[in-house]
Write an enzyme that holds these catalytic residues in place. Structure first.
Site, short mmCIF file in Angstrom:
data_model
loop_
_atom_site.label_atom_id
_atom_site.label_comp_id
_atom_site.label_asym_id
_atom_site.label_seq_id
_atom_site.Cartn_x
_atom_site.Cartn_y
_atom_site.Cartn_z
N ASP A 36 0.87 -1.19 0.00
CA ASP A 36 0.00 0.00 0.00
C ASP A 36 0.90 1.23 0.00
OD1 ASP A 36 -3.25 0.26 0.99
OD2 ASP A 36 -2.03 2.09 0.98
N THR A 54 -13.77 -2.64 -7.75
CA THR A 54 -14.95 -2.49 -8.61
C THR A 54 -14.66 -1.40 -9.63
OG1 THR A 54 -16.30 -3.05 -6.71
CG2 THR A 54 -17.43 -2.03 -8.59
N LEU A 59 -17.88 -9.41 -1.04
CA LEU A 59 -18.00 -9.46 0.43
C LEU A 59 -18.73 -8.21 0.93
CD1 LEU A 59 -15.96 -7.31 2.06
CD2 LEU A 59 -14.26 -8.89 1.27
N GLU A 93 -19.12 -5.75 4.43
CA GLU A 93 -18.40 -5.46 5.67
C GLU A 93 -19.20 -5.98 6.86
OE1 GLU A 93 -16.97 -1.40 5.88
OE2 GLU A 93 -16.50 -1.49 3.76
N LEU A 96 -21.32 -4.29 -10.73
CA LEU A 96 -22.11 -3.05 -10.61
C LEU A 96 -23.60 -3.39 -10.51
CD1 LEU A 96 -20.33 -0.77 -13.26
CD2 LEU A 96 -20.01 -0.78 -10.78
N PHE A 152 -28.80 -3.82 -7.70
CA PHE A 152 -29.99 -4.60 -7.30
C PHE A 152 -30.15 -4.61 -5.77
CE2 PHE A 152 -32.34 -7.30 -10.42
CZ PHE A 152 -31.90 -6.67 -11.56
N GLY A 164 -26.12 3.05 3.46
CA GLY A 164 -24.87 3.80 3.35
C GLY A 164 -23.77 2.86 2.90
N CYS A 189 -19.79 1.85 -1.17
CA CYS A 189 -19.90 1.38 -2.55
C CYS A 189 -21.23 1.58 -3.27
CB CYS A 189 -19.51 -0.09 -2.62
SG CYS A 189 -17.78 -0.31 -2.21
N ARG A 221 -18.05 5.27 6.14
CA ARG A 221 -18.07 5.90 4.83
C ARG A 221 -19.52 5.95 4.30
NH1 ARG A 221 -13.38 2.62 1.78
NH2 ARG A 221 -14.33 0.94 2.97
P1 NAD Z 1 -9.91 1.23 0.80
O1 NAD Z 1 -9.91 2.68 0.59
O2 NAD Z 1 -10.18 0.66 2.16
O3 NAD Z 1 -8.50 0.62 0.33
C1 NAD Z 1 -7.84 0.98 -0.84
C2 NAD Z 1 -6.36 1.04 -0.52
O4 NAD Z 1 -5.64 1.24 -1.74
C3 NAD Z 1 -5.96 2.20 0.40
O5 NAD Z 1 -5.32 1.70 1.55
C4 NAD Z 1 -5.02 3.06 -0.46
O6 NAD Z 1 -3.97 3.66 0.28
C5 NAD Z 1 -4.49 2.04 -1.44
N1 NAD Z 1 -3.96 2.60 -2.68
C6 NAD Z 1 -4.50 3.55 -3.48
N2 NAD Z 1 -3.72 3.78 -4.54
C7 NAD Z 1 -2.64 2.96 -4.42
C8 NAD Z 1 -1.48 2.72 -5.20
N3 NAD Z 1 -1.26 3.39 -6.34
N4 NAD Z 1 -0.58 1.81 -4.75
C9 NAD Z 1 -0.79 1.13 -3.60
N5 NAD Z 1 -1.87 1.30 -2.82
C10 NAD Z 1 -2.79 2.20 -3.23
O7 NAD Z 1 -10.94 0.60 -0.25
P2 NAD Z 1 -11.73 -0.78 -0.16
O8 NAD Z 1 -12.96 -0.60 0.66
O9 NAD Z 1 -10.78 -1.88 0.16
O10 NAD Z 1 -12.21 -0.92 -1.67
C11 NAD Z 1 -11.31 -1.23 -2.71
C12 NAD Z 1 -12.11 -1.60 -3.94
O11 NAD Z 1 -12.91 -2.74 -3.66
C13 NAD Z 1 -13.08 -0.51 -4.40
O12 NAD Z 1 -13.14 -0.53 -5.79
C14 NAD Z 1 -14.41 -0.96 -3.84
O13 NAD Z 1 -15.49 -0.52 -4.63
C15 NAD Z 1 -14.30 -2.46 -3.94
N6 NAD Z 1 -15.11 -3.22 -2.96
C16 NAD Z 1 -15.18 -2.80 -1.66
C17 NAD Z 1 -15.92 -3.55 -0.75
C18 NAD Z 1 -16.03 -3.13 0.70
O14 NAD Z 1 -16.82 -3.74 1.42
N7 NAD Z 1 -15.28 -2.15 1.18
C19 NAD Z 1 -16.55 -4.73 -1.15
C20 NAD Z 1 -16.43 -5.13 -2.48
C21 NAD Z 1 -15.70 -4.36 -3.37
C1 UGA Z 2 -22.42 -4.17 -0.06
C2 UGA Z 2 -22.85 -5.50 -0.68
O1 UGA Z 2 -23.76 -6.17 0.21
C3 UGA Z 2 -21.64 -6.39 -0.96
O2 UGA Z 2 -22.06 -7.58 -1.63
C4 UGA Z 2 -20.65 -5.62 -1.84
O3 UGA Z 2 -19.50 -6.40 -2.07
C5 UGA Z 2 -20.25 -4.32 -1.13
O4 UGA Z 2 -21.45 -3.53 -0.89
C6 UGA Z 2 -19.34 -3.47 -1.95
O5 UGA Z 2 -19.28 -3.59 -3.15
O6 UGA Z 2 -18.72 -2.65 -1.30
P1 UGA Z 2 -21.75 -3.38 2.39
O7 UGA Z 2 -21.85 -2.01 1.82
O8 UGA Z 2 -20.56 -3.75 3.18
O9 UGA Z 2 -21.85 -4.47 1.21
O10 UGA Z 2 -23.01 -3.65 3.32
P2 UGA Z 2 -24.52 -4.14 3.12
O11 UGA Z 2 -24.77 -5.22 4.07
O12 UGA Z 2 -24.86 -4.39 1.71
O13 UGA Z 2 -25.31 -2.85 3.63
C7 UGA Z 2 -25.28 -1.65 2.90
C8 UGA Z 2 -26.21 -0.65 3.55
O14 UGA Z 2 -27.56 -1.04 3.40
C9 UGA Z 2 -25.98 -0.48 5.05
O15 UGA Z 2 -26.11 0.88 5.38
C10 UGA Z 2 -27.10 -1.29 5.67
O16 UGA Z 2 -27.46 -0.87 6.95
C11 UGA Z 2 -28.21 -1.04 4.66
N1 UGA Z 2 -29.25 -2.10 4.66
C12 UGA Z 2 -28.93 -3.37 4.33
C13 UGA Z 2 -30.57 -1.75 4.92
O17 UGA Z 2 -30.88 -0.58 5.20
N2 UGA Z 2 -31.53 -2.73 4.89
C14 UGA Z 2 -31.23 -4.04 4.57
O18 UGA Z 2 -32.16 -4.87 4.54
C15 UGA Z 2 -29.90 -4.35 4.29
#
Ligand code: NAD
Ligand code: UGA
Length: 458
Positions: A36, A131, A162, A164, A220, A225, A272, A275, A345
């Protein structure tokens, strides 16, 4: 120890850190390195205080770290040594120039692609884990093909689904793993190498493949959905409040239809998280780019309903409390965007707190895991805000409680004790419908659930 392969992940955030910990845990024969640009993040991954809170993550990091899981800022060396590189950098919404507020900001992955190009001395498989907008893999291939060393890069799409709070369970028992690839001999070979990694713990019938663009788009669409389901149920909370129908009864009735299913029908103050909004906006932007305005408008409405829901919650609070909350003390139960995470976030709590402060209310915020982030989010806000880990202390002397996050701990509190410590008349606004409303009413609270008739003593 010699390892079968060197895997690198660029970007050690929620996704990079958790997915790589799972791969290291399930594949002791692979060396997994997470890099990172943020040295603080890497230092935290190497400490006992991991940068993210995720149930079950600590134990798998501790059992693999230093054995086959490594965290470092040495990106250059990581790239040189790796045969497979996952790209898991952040992809926020662009805040400037063309597409500001809608399109994905692609500077992070482009920098990464160029760095891979610059540092590579051998052929590699590049896996899109972040993504990305549809056809990013194409742009990635174009950049990587600029090399003059006869090095070949195969770009795969392997989006992460996944959520969170349940990341470890989701990674260990995924509904599916999706891998998009080119159908060329080298594309298929690369795809098989990635399948081989997941097959260490994921049943083969859950590892599905597609072309790259379908894979990018599926991610996406999945988020669109999921968000649409919540916006749909939330849109009917407004209807229920007008008609004395009960949204939980409606959700139960429709959820038992096996064609609809019962998941993601929990009414709320609005969804919230980092993503949903950005991914829908990304989709909307792409639709407009292709001239598909009707499709864009349809999906944009999912976000609009969510904004409406957050505003509606604040409006309900204001009108219930005699149209003035200036000088009143309001306690927010929860600040995280959902339970079991410290992540704030795009949390609806930020919007709600800001609006309440605009109305000159005094806020006390409590949350089991998100207070540090809450402090950062509200830093510099012009108003009275205090923080307490203890919900009893937080509610003491308040006029109202608003349940913002559905933490289990709030269900089992001693509300009699809380009621006694509050200013009367005492209000509870249950933004998640997690409390026992009748019991609270009997204690003396004026109770305002979401999508159900209010229970008031007036
Ligand atoms: P995040 O902000 O927690 O982590 C991203 C990391 O990348 C940061 O620590 C940042 O410092 C690092 N970074 C940025 N540019 C860099 C570079 N040039 N070299 C090395 N490191 C670098 O983000 P996240 O929540 O892990 O999400 C990452 C991706 O995964 C996003 O596209 C998000 O949409 C997708 N995603 C997130 C979730 C989720 O639940 N958070 C779930 C599914 C998909
Ligand atoms: C969501 C998707 O569920 C994951 O599959 C995806 O990988 C991820 O976004 C991503 O791309 O980042 P996440 O945002 O971690 O995951 O959490 P969710 O469980 O989906 O909840 C999202 C929001 O919807 C939260 O604010 C939650 O409280 C709200 N929510 C969820 C509701 O208000 N009602 C519900 O029935 C479910």
């Amino acid at each position: 120890m010699t390892f079968k392969k060197n895997i690198l992940c660029i970007g050690g955030g929620y996704v990079g850190g958790s997915t790589m910990a799972m791969i290291a845990h399930k594949c002791p024969h692979y060396k997994v390195t997470v890099v990172d640009i943020n040295p603080t993040r890497i230092a935290e991954w190497n400490s006992n205080n991991l940068p993210i809170y995720e149930p079950g993550l600590d134990s798998i990091v501790i059992s693999t770290r230093g054995k086959n899981l490594f965290f470092t800022t040495d990106i250059e060396r990581g790239i040189k040594e790796a045969e497979i590189i996952f790209v898991s950098v952040n992809t926020p919404v662009k805040t400037f120039g063309a597409g500001a507020g809608m399109a994905a900001d692609l500077q992070y992955w482009e920098k990464t692609a160029r760095q891979i190009l610059e540092c590579s001395e051998s052929s590699k498989i590049i896996v899109e884990k972040s993504t990305f907008p549809v056809r990013t893999a194409f742009a990635m291939e174009r950049i990587l093909s600029l090399n003059e060393n006869n090095i070949h890069f195969d770009v795969l799409s392997n989006p992460e689904f996944l959520a969170e709070g349940t990341a470890i369970k989701d990674l260990e028992y995924p509904d599916r793993v999706l891998i998009g690839s080119r159908e060329t001999p080298s594309g298929v070979k690369a795809r098989n190498e990635l399948i081989e990694i997941y097959a260490n713990w994921v049943p083969k019938d859950r590892i599905i493949t597609s072309n790259i663009w379908s894979s990018e788009l599926s991610k996406l669409v999945a988020n669109a959905f999921l968000a649409q389901r919540i916006s749909s149920i939330n849109s009917f909370t407004a209807f229920c409040e007008k008609s004395e129908a009960d949204i939980n009864e409606v959700a139960r009735a429709i959820g038992m239809d096996s064609r609809l299913g019962d998941k993601f029908l929990n009414p709320s103050i609005g969804w919230g998280g980092s993503c949903f909004k950005k991914d829908i906006f990304n989709l909307v932007y792409l639709c407009r780019h292709y001239g598909l305005d009707e499709v864009a408008n349809y999906w944009e409405a999912v976000v609009n309903i969510n904004e409406y829901q957050k505003e509606r919650f604040v409006r309900t609070m204001l009108s219930a409390m005699f149209n003035t909350i200036a000088g009143k003390k309001i306690c927010l139960f929860g600040f995280a965007f959902k339970a079991n995470t410290g992540d704030t976030r795009e949390s609806p709590a930020i919007f709600i707190a800001t609006k309440l402060i605009d109305e000159r209310a005094e806020l006390v915020i409590t949350d089991p895991k998100a207070l540090n982030n809450a402090r950062i989010d509200l830093n510099g806000i012009n108003g009275a805000v205090s923080y307490s880990e203890d919900p009893y202390e937080a509610a003491d002397g308040c006029d109202a409680i608003a349940v913002v996050t559905e933490w289990e701990v709030y269900k089992d509190l001693d509300f009699k004790k809380i009621f006694q410590s509050m200013v009367k008349p005492a209000f509870i606004f249950d933004g998640r419908n997690i409390l026992n409303h009748k019991q609270l009413f009997d204690i003396g609270f004026n109770v305002f659930p979401i999508g159900k008739p209010a229970l008031t003593h007036f």
